[in-house]
Design a protein around this motif. Structure first.
Motif, short mmCIF file in Angstrom:
data_model
loop_
_atom_site.label_atom_id
_atom_site.label_comp_id
_atom_site.label_asym_id
_atom_site.label_seq_id
_atom_site.Cartn_x
_atom_site.Cartn_y
_atom_site.Cartn_z
N ILE A 33 0.80 -1.23 0.00
CA ILE A 33 0.00 0.00 0.00
C ILE A 33 0.84 1.28 0.00
O ILE A 33 0.28 2.37 0.04
N GLY A 34 2.14 1.19 -0.07
CA GLY A 34 2.95 2.41 -0.12
C GLY A 34 4.26 2.22 0.61
O GLY A 34 4.54 1.13 1.12
N ALA A 35 5.07 3.29 0.61
CA ALA A 35 4.81 4.63 0.08
C ALA A 35 5.50 4.79 -1.28
O ALA A 35 6.46 4.08 -1.57
N PRO A 36 5.02 5.75 -2.11
CA PRO A 36 5.65 5.98 -3.40
C PRO A 36 7.11 6.39 -3.26
O PRO A 36 7.49 7.02 -2.29
N ARG A 37 7.94 6.02 -4.24
CA ARG A 37 9.37 6.35 -4.29
C ARG A 37 10.11 5.82 -3.07
O ARG A 37 11.08 6.42 -2.61
N SER A 38 9.67 4.68 -2.55
CA SER A 38 10.30 4.09 -1.37
C SER A 38 10.74 2.66 -1.59
O SER A 38 11.05 1.95 -0.63
N GLY A 39 10.72 2.21 -2.84
CA GLY A 39 11.13 0.85 -3.15
C GLY A 39 9.99 -0.09 -3.47
O GLY A 39 10.21 -1.30 -3.57
N THR A 40 8.78 0.43 -3.67
CA THR A 40 7.64 -0.45 -3.93
C THR A 40 7.77 -1.20 -5.25
O THR A 40 7.32 -2.34 -5.36
N THR A 41 8.37 -0.56 -6.26
CA THR A 41 8.53 -1.23 -7.55
C THR A 41 9.49 -2.39 -7.44
O THR A 41 9.21 -3.50 -7.94
N GLU B 204 16.42 -12.49 -7.21
CA GLU B 204 17.60 -11.91 -7.84
C GLU B 204 17.64 -10.43 -7.49
O GLU B 204 16.77 -9.66 -7.89
N PHE B 205 18.67 -10.02 -6.74
CA PHE B 205 18.74 -8.65 -6.25
C PHE B 205 19.62 -7.73 -7.10
O PHE B 205 19.87 -6.60 -6.71
N LYS B 206 20.10 -8.18 -8.25
CA LYS B 206 21.04 -7.37 -9.03
C LYS B 206 20.41 -6.09 -9.55
O LYS B 206 21.04 -5.05 -9.63
N GLU B 207 19.14 -6.17 -9.94
CA GLU B 207 18.50 -5.01 -10.56
C GLU B 207 17.69 -4.23 -9.53
O GLU B 207 16.93 -4.79 -8.76
N VAL B 208 17.88 -2.90 -9.53
CA VAL B 208 17.07 -2.01 -8.72
C VAL B 208 16.10 -1.31 -9.67
O VAL B 208 16.51 -0.70 -10.67
N TYR B 209 14.81 -1.41 -9.38
CA TYR B 209 13.80 -0.93 -10.31
C TYR B 209 13.38 0.51 -9.98
O TYR B 209 13.23 0.88 -8.82
N ASN B 210 13.18 1.30 -11.03
CA ASN B 210 12.58 2.63 -10.90
C ASN B 210 13.39 3.53 -9.97
O ASN B 210 12.85 4.28 -9.16
#
Length: 293
Positions: free
Chosen positions: A9-17, A211-217
């Motif tokens: 449910i959140g928060a935006p720009r905090s790693g949700t993607t 797989e933790f190599k990629e960080v999204y957004n």
């Protein structure tokens, strides 16, 4: 029809993607392919938000039950079924709406310093060319006017950061054991520990490791040149994947990450101060860094 049994449910720009994608890898978890369905915020609405990028919200949000259920038609034998919509944290009426459809839902929140989060939100919107103002202070000053004028949820930079007051709305509707709270720093520094805790919360195999190599957004760089803007645009298309390293290099070389003005940071610390202290007590973790200039 199938419905989810947990929500981010959140928060935006905090790693949700990133969290959405990591959970998607687990064989016992089904995540909706689309992120930000927004159903429990905007159900039954005729959407006509009028901000510069609001066509995306108006066109992509799921506002009726049949279409929402359609997002989970691929579920087979997964134990945990979920979706991620950060708007749920702060949009009016959401806790009650979730409760009416999903009375036993488990809720996951991940939070970032609200001052950094607001600025990251603004920079991301600038990067996408969705924010017409170049000055963060002006965008904050215009926020209430924009809301009154019908601009959509992307432009609520400051409102999204009142974590304690928004969480309290959920605690009035859901028992505490149904809500898990994490920090952005935990996902960044110890993603394995955070994911294992979520897996246990969702009652799936906690030995699985994504797989933790990629960080999204993650990027918040503002393109300075036409070349950087072009690289930013084309890196979003799957057919450019072989060129991704080159495009990323171009973006980094010809983009900038402007620091937040000190006076704006001071203003936001004053704005969020009481909420941060209440949230710190509720969470039982030291958040004093959030209050430092």
């Amino acid at each position: 029809m199938t419905m989810p049994n947990f929500l981010i449910i959140g928060a935006p720009r905090s790693g949700t993607t990133s969290l959405h994608r990591y959970l998607q890898e687990h064989p016992e978890i089904f995540m909706s392919e689309l992120k930000e369905l927004r159903f429990f915020a905007l159900e039954g609405k005729q959407l006509n938000f009028c901000g510069p990028c609001d066509y995306t919200v108006n066109q992509q949000s799921i506002t009726n039950l049949e279409n929402y259920q359609e997002q989970f038609k691929g579920v087979t034998n997964e134990k945990a079924i979920g979706e991620s919509s950060p708007i749920y944290l702060w949009w009016e009426g959401v806790p009650e709406r979730i409760k009416s459809y999903l009375p036993d839902a488990k809720l996951i929140c991940i939070f970032r310093n609200p001052i950094e989060r607001a600025y990251s939100d603004f920079l991301n919107m600038r990067q996408l060319n969705w924010e017409p103002l170049k000055d963060f202070a002006r965008a904050l000053k215009e926020e209430e006017n924009r809301i009154k004028a019908g601009w959509g949820p992307y432009y609520y930079y400051q409102r999204k950061g009142f974590y304690y007051s928004n969480l309290e709305r959920f605690y009035r509707v859901f028992p505490q054991e149904k809500i898990r709270i994490y920090l952005y720093e935990d996902l960044r520094d110890k993603p394995g520990d955070l994911l294992r805790d979520i897996f246990r919360f969702l009652e799936v195999d906690d030995n699985f490791s994504p797989e933790f190599k990629e960080v999204y957004n993650a990027s918040n760089r503002i393109p300075k040149t036409f070349l950087a803007r072009a690289a930013n645009k084309f890196s979003k298309y799957s057919f450019t994947k072989p060129l991704y390293p080159l495009l990323e290099w171009v973006k980094k070389q010809q983009s900038t990450y402007p620091p937040m003005a000190l006076e704006i940071k001071k203003q936001l610390i004053e704005t969020y101060g009481e909420d941060i202290l209440n949230f710190q007590e509720k969470m039982g973790r030291d958040l004093s860094e959030w209050l430092k200039l």
